[in-house]
Design a protein around this motif. Structure first.
Motif, PDB file in Angstrom:
ATOM      1  N   SER A 130     -25.255 -30.520   9.252  1.00  0.00           N
ATOM      2  CA  SER A 130     -24.915 -29.488   7.287  1.00  0.00           C
ATOM      3  C   SER A 130     -23.787 -28.966   7.939  1.00  0.00           C
ATOM      4  N   LEU A 176     -22.155 -27.179   5.761  1.00  0.00           N
ATOM      5  CA  LEU A 176     -21.678 -25.948   5.217  1.00  0.00           C
ATOM      6  C   LEU A 176     -21.723 -24.957   6.230  1.00  0.00           C
ATOM      7  N   HIS A 181     -27.923 -32.721  -0.979  1.00  0.00           N
ATOM      8  CA  HIS A 181     -29.849 -31.469  -0.887  1.00  0.00           C
ATOM      9  C   HIS A 181     -29.413 -30.871  -1.720  1.00  0.00           C
ATOM     10  N   PRO A 194     -34.350 -21.981   1.760  1.00  0.00           N
ATOM     11  CA  PRO A 194     -32.925 -22.406   1.619  1.00  0.00           C
ATOM     12  C   PRO A 194     -31.976 -21.222   0.443  1.00  0.00           C
ATOM     13  N   GLY A 195     -31.218 -22.131   1.240  1.00  0.00           N
ATOM     14  CA  GLY A 195     -30.136 -20.979   0.305  1.00  0.00           C
ATOM     15  C   GLY A 195     -28.636 -20.572   1.347  1.00  0.00           C
ATOM     16  N   GLY A 200     -27.899 -21.297   5.687  1.00  0.00           N
ATOM     17  CA  GLY A 200     -27.252 -21.939   6.872  1.00  0.00           C
ATOM     18  C   GLY A 200     -27.581 -20.244   7.970  1.00  0.00           C
ATOM     19  N   GLN A 226     -30.624 -19.893   9.659  1.00  0.00           N
ATOM     20  CA  GLN A 226     -32.019 -19.020   9.541  1.00  0.00           C
ATOM     21  C   GLN A 226     -32.891 -19.355  11.061  1.00  0.00           C
ATOM     22  N   VAL A 276     -32.847 -26.178  12.704  1.00  0.00           N
ATOM     23  CA  VAL A 276     -33.492 -27.087  14.168  1.00  0.00           C
ATOM     24  C   VAL A 276     -32.266 -26.949  15.050  1.00  0.00           C
TER      25      VAL A 276
HETATM   26  C1  DX5 Z   1     -29.835 -24.519   3.828  1.00  0.00           C
HETATM   27  C2  DX5 Z   1     -29.481 -25.044   3.897  1.00  0.00           C
HETATM   28  C3  DX5 Z   1     -29.826 -26.912   5.462  1.00  0.00           C
HETATM   29  C4  DX5 Z   1     -28.346 -25.721   6.542  1.00  0.00           C
HETATM   30  C5  DX5 Z   1     -28.665 -25.440   7.669  1.00  0.00           C
HETATM   31  O1  DX5 Z   1     -30.776 -23.601   2.632  1.00  0.00           O
HETATM   32  O2  DX5 Z   1     -30.167 -26.418   3.337  1.00  0.00           O
HETATM   33  O3  DX5 Z   1     -29.328 -27.874   4.906  1.00  0.00           O
HETATM   34  O4  DX5 Z   1     -26.798 -25.673   5.846  1.00  0.00           O
HETATM   35  O5  DX5 Z   1     -28.630 -24.275   8.290  1.00  0.00           O
HETATM   36  P1  DX5 Z   1     -29.266 -24.432   9.805  1.00  0.00           P
HETATM   37  O6  DX5 Z   1     -29.012 -25.708  10.925  1.00  0.00           O
HETATM   38  O7  DX5 Z   1     -27.984 -23.688  10.413  1.00  0.00           O
HETATM   39  O8  DX5 Z   1     -30.619 -23.430   9.621  1.00  0.00           O
END
Ligand code: DX5
Ligand code: ZN
Length: 216
Positions: A8, A10, A66, A141-142, A144, A146, A178
């Motif tokens: 991701s 992000l 996503h 969601p929202g 990274g 976590q 993950v």
């Molecule tokens: C969270 C996003 C994820 C995020 C995952 O809302 O949907 O795709 O980027 O980040 P990590 O892997 O750091 O949890």
């Protein structure tokens, strides 16, 4: 299951996004995971379509969108134009989900449905024949970075049974928290694609981390 990795972006360095996309091109990543947030469905705003199009210009990997958007219907064509090959929309954010996923397929992309951690997989029963992928959120969601919600393992197993019972090719993707600590068990539970943001981009050697996750 297939053991695919979707880093991701992000968690990438937005000031050096071309460099990070090129790193992914050279890596064993299978997709580039694109998180789009609207500040309504989730309490955060990420980036929009011009940024996605800029990433697409340099990416040689398929882009996996996503959408954390309350009603994505008006934006589906923008997703295609900015490079989406998979478009996943939240079950919780769409009143006419069948119409939305059908439209995604008509536009030529693979259609995915996303479930928040609190949403049971049973709600998918009627929509499964119309989708190519299910994305299970393993964090709210929202954001990274976590912590992974452990009950996701059982949820993946349950969905794997549903998909196998249908004798379907639907891919199961897991997103959030993950790491190398849970990737192996997620694949074993039946996940095909793992999304990883901070674990990949905050590591010393992101390409090696992607490889490690694939062989978890
Ligand atoms: C969270 C996003 C994820 C995020 C995952 O809302 O949907 O795709 O980027 O980040 P990590 O892997 O750091 O949890
Ligand atoms: Zn995501």
């Amino acid at each position: 299951m297939k053991k695919l990795i979707a880093p991701s972006v992000l968690s990438a360095d937005f000031a050096n996004i071309q460099r990070d996309i090129e790193m992914l091109n050279e890596s064993e990543a299978d997709y580039v995971h694109i998180d789009i947030m609207d500040g309504v469905f989730v309490p955060n705003i990420s980036y929009g379509f011009p940024v996605c199009a800029a990433m697409h210009k340099y990416s040689t990997k398929p882009m996996d969108f996503h959408l954390m958007i309350q009603n994505a219907d008006p934006y589906l064509e923008d997703c295609i134009k900015s490079g989406a090959e998979i478009i996943s929309v939240h079950y919780e954010a769409h009143n006419h989900l069948h119409r939305t996923v059908t439209r995604i397929r008509e536009l030529g992309a693979k259609a995915g449905v996303v479930l928040n951690p609190h949403t049971p997989v049973d709600v998918l029963e009627e929509i499964l024949p119309f989708v190519d992928l299910v994305l299970l959120m393993s964090v709210n969601p929202g954001f990274g970075g976590q912590k992974f919600i452990e009950t996701t393992f059982a949820k993946v197993r349950k969905l794997r049974t549903m998909v196998d019972t249908l004798d379907s090719e639907i891919l199961i993707e897991v997103d959030g928290g993950v790491t190398d600590k849970n990737a192996g068990e997620l694949f074993k539970a039946g996940a095909d694609i793992l999304v990883a943001g901070s674990f990949v981009f905050k590591s010393d050697d992101p390409a090696q981390t992607i490889l490690n996750l694939k062989s978890a």
